[in-house]
Motif scaffolding. Structure first.
Motif, short mmCIF file in Angstrom:
data_model
loop_
_atom_site.label_atom_id
_atom_site.label_comp_id
_atom_site.label_asym_id
_atom_site.label_seq_id
_atom_site.Cartn_x
_atom_site.Cartn_y
_atom_site.Cartn_z
N PHE A 83 0.83 -1.20 0.00
CA PHE A 83 0.00 0.00 0.00
C PHE A 83 0.87 1.26 0.00
O PHE A 83 0.61 2.21 -0.75
CB PHE A 83 -0.92 -0.02 1.22
CG PHE A 83 -1.73 1.23 1.40
CD1 PHE A 83 -2.86 1.47 0.63
CD2 PHE A 83 -1.37 2.18 2.35
CE1 PHE A 83 -3.60 2.64 0.80
CE2 PHE A 83 -2.10 3.33 2.52
CZ PHE A 83 -3.23 3.57 1.74
N LEU A 84 1.92 1.26 0.85
CA LEU A 84 2.80 2.42 0.91
C LEU A 84 3.56 2.63 -0.40
O LEU A 84 3.73 3.76 -0.86
CB LEU A 84 3.78 2.26 2.07
CG LEU A 84 3.18 2.31 3.48
CD1 LEU A 84 4.26 2.04 4.53
CD2 LEU A 84 2.50 3.66 3.74
N ARG A 128 1.30 4.20 -2.94
CA ARG A 128 1.08 5.62 -2.66
C ARG A 128 2.31 6.45 -3.05
O ARG A 128 2.18 7.53 -3.64
CB ARG A 128 0.76 5.81 -1.18
CG ARG A 128 -0.57 5.24 -0.75
CD ARG A 128 -1.73 5.94 -1.44
NE ARG A 128 -1.77 7.35 -1.14
CZ ARG A 128 -2.45 7.89 -0.12
NH1 ARG A 128 -3.16 7.09 0.68
NH2 ARG A 128 -2.44 9.18 0.09
N PRO A 179 -2.46 4.57 -8.98
CA PRO A 179 -3.72 4.09 -8.42
C PRO A 179 -3.84 2.59 -8.57
O PRO A 179 -2.96 1.93 -9.12
CB PRO A 179 -4.77 4.81 -9.26
CG PRO A 179 -4.10 5.05 -10.58
CD PRO A 179 -2.65 5.29 -10.25
#
Length: 463
Positions: A183-184, A187, A192
């Protein structure tokens, strides 16, 4: 990191009754177990980074059909089970120096998985992606048995349950950190989730970072994990494939494998269980991705305490009790209870089941296998259980399609209850429940038997 050689000149001493102090518990876990736990944790971070984004990447980024994804998922879940047998046999083969090849085979397994991460950047068709996943699962199958064999051989028999618990806890920590890391990375990369099939640079960043993390795990294995087994640790006769396949003639191993297979045939897969939790307990769809994290958190917190408990009350006994806990989770799912508290209770019970059975089964199997064939024996038990659970997934899916999820779970719970009762009968009298249980009348040992290789069986299995 410093890993001390755990070859000890002192005989293992059974723990005294009563609570074990924290300092003594830490001292009973050898450095090689902590090093292997670090390798597993880092490798799991790398694997779960990919697993967290792979379904969406395949279905939306590459436009793969659900049928193609189902085929790849089957390869991922079932392929490594068969390879475990080859990994255990190859690990027990001795080199020219007389030592077993546990570390070498484990390094090949970890290395194959590390090489597969960057390949995901290059392949974009179902056959090629399936080939990469098959190679990755081959690596997992090769490394599992030799890794567990090294843990058992480096640990005093009385503390194997705690050692496997420490390793599984570190491994589960990687499973928790992997999705968060992915997830990091997404980001930071500015990519996306690509639900519209747009650019893939976010996924490419995840695959690249995952490859670097996996390479770090292989490096730690090569630098800090020595091959503990010496030529004098057991029989100097090189194990053959025929002898590895006839290990089931050992009564203790045969009974344990039979019980693992029977109980695996009635263990509903995690995916189906999470679907039932969401549908039966009224959980929001937005919270569905967090369900595996709840199981992993409970597993992480309870792996070491339950591993220590297995050393005290017996590993086979705790293995059966763990399936009893799973039966309670099934019953809670079938009850009229609803809401978030019921979800939390089911996840805690599910994680407790894994903490009481995963590493505990490996520790129990190590007690019943000769030192010179430790890898092959652990592979037999692990393969039998994995194939049984794979068969259970197919049967449960078919049963769900015919009678519905709740009815299928009720039938599985009834079958699990019968198998737990049958396993208790089969394991009764199959030898000591665990080397960690102190005898009431300890006998004085002769000086000639005061020195023993770590991992040697305390009470040999009697035919």
């Amino acid at each position: 990191m410093y890993v001390a050689d755990s070859r000890s000149s002192k005989a293992p001493v059974a723990p005294a009754p009563g609570p074990v102090r924290r300092g003594a518990a830490l001292r009973s876990v050898p450095g090689v177990v902590l090093a292997l736990g670090t390798v597993s944790m880092i490798t799991d971070i790398s694997s779960e980074m990919v697993n967290a984004v792979l379904p969406l990447y395949l279905l939306t980024g590459l436009g793969l059909s659900p049928l193609g994804f189902g085929l790849l998922d089957g390869i991922q879940n079932g392929f490594s089970a068969v390879v475990q047998l080859a990994g255990g046999y190859l690990a027990d083969r001795r080199g020219r120096d007389g030592s077993a090849r546990h570390k070498a085979v484990a390094a090949v397994g970890y290395g194959l998985s590390a090489l597969c991460r960057p390949l995901l950047l290059l392949v974009h068709t179902v056959p090629l992606i399936g080939a990469v996943i098959a190679v990755d699962r081959t690596g997992k199958g090769l490394r599992t048995a030799p890794r567990d064999a090294m843990i058992s051989l480096a640990t005093e028999p009385a503390h194997r349950g705690r050692a496997f618990g420490v390793h599984r806890a570190m491994d589960t920590a990687g499973a928790l950190l992997g999705p968060l890391t992915a997830f990091l990375v997404l980001r930071l990369a500015g990519g996306p989730l690509l639900a519209d099939g747009g650019e893939r640079h976010g996924y490419d960043a995840v695959f690249a970072v995952s490859a670097c993390v996996a390479a770090l795990g292989v490096l730690i294995l090569l630098l800090f994990v020595p091959n503990r087994q010496r030529a004098d640790a057991g029989s100097t006769t090189a194990p053959t494939l025929r002898n590895s396949l006839t290990l089931l003639r050992l009564p203790g191993l045969r009974r344990l494998t039979l019980c693992a297979v029977l109980l695996g045939l009635t263990t509903v897969s995690d995916s189906f269980l999470y679907l039932l939790i969401q549908r039966r307990l009224g959980l929001s769809v937005n919270l569905f991705p967090l369900l595996p994290l709840g199981t992993a958190a409970a597993f992480l917190l309870l792996a070491v305490p339950l591993g220590s408990l297995a050393d005290r009350i017996g590993r086979r006994r705790l293995f059966l009790l763990g399936h009893g806990v799973l039966l309670l989770a099934y019953g809670l799912l079938l009850s009229p209870l609803r809401g978030l508290p019921a979800v939390v209770c089911v996840l805690v019970l599910h994680g407790s089941f894994y903490a009481a059975t995963d590493g505990v089964l490996a520790a129990a199997a190590a007690d019943a296998v000769p030192v010179e064939q430790r890898g092959a024996g652990l592979a037999l038990v692990g393969t039998g259980q994995a194939l049984a659970r794979f068969a259970c997934s197919l049967l449960f899916g078919a049963l769900w399609s015919v009678v519905g999820g709740p009815t299928a779970l009720a039938w599985s719970a009834g079958a699990l209850a019968l198998c737990v009762a049958g396993a208790a009968v089969v394991l009764r009298g199959s030898g000591p429940p665990g080397p960690g249980r102190p005898s009431r009348r300890p006998r004085r040992r002769s000086p000639s038997r005061s020195v023993r290789e770590p991992g040697a069986p305390v009470n040999p299995e009697r035919p």
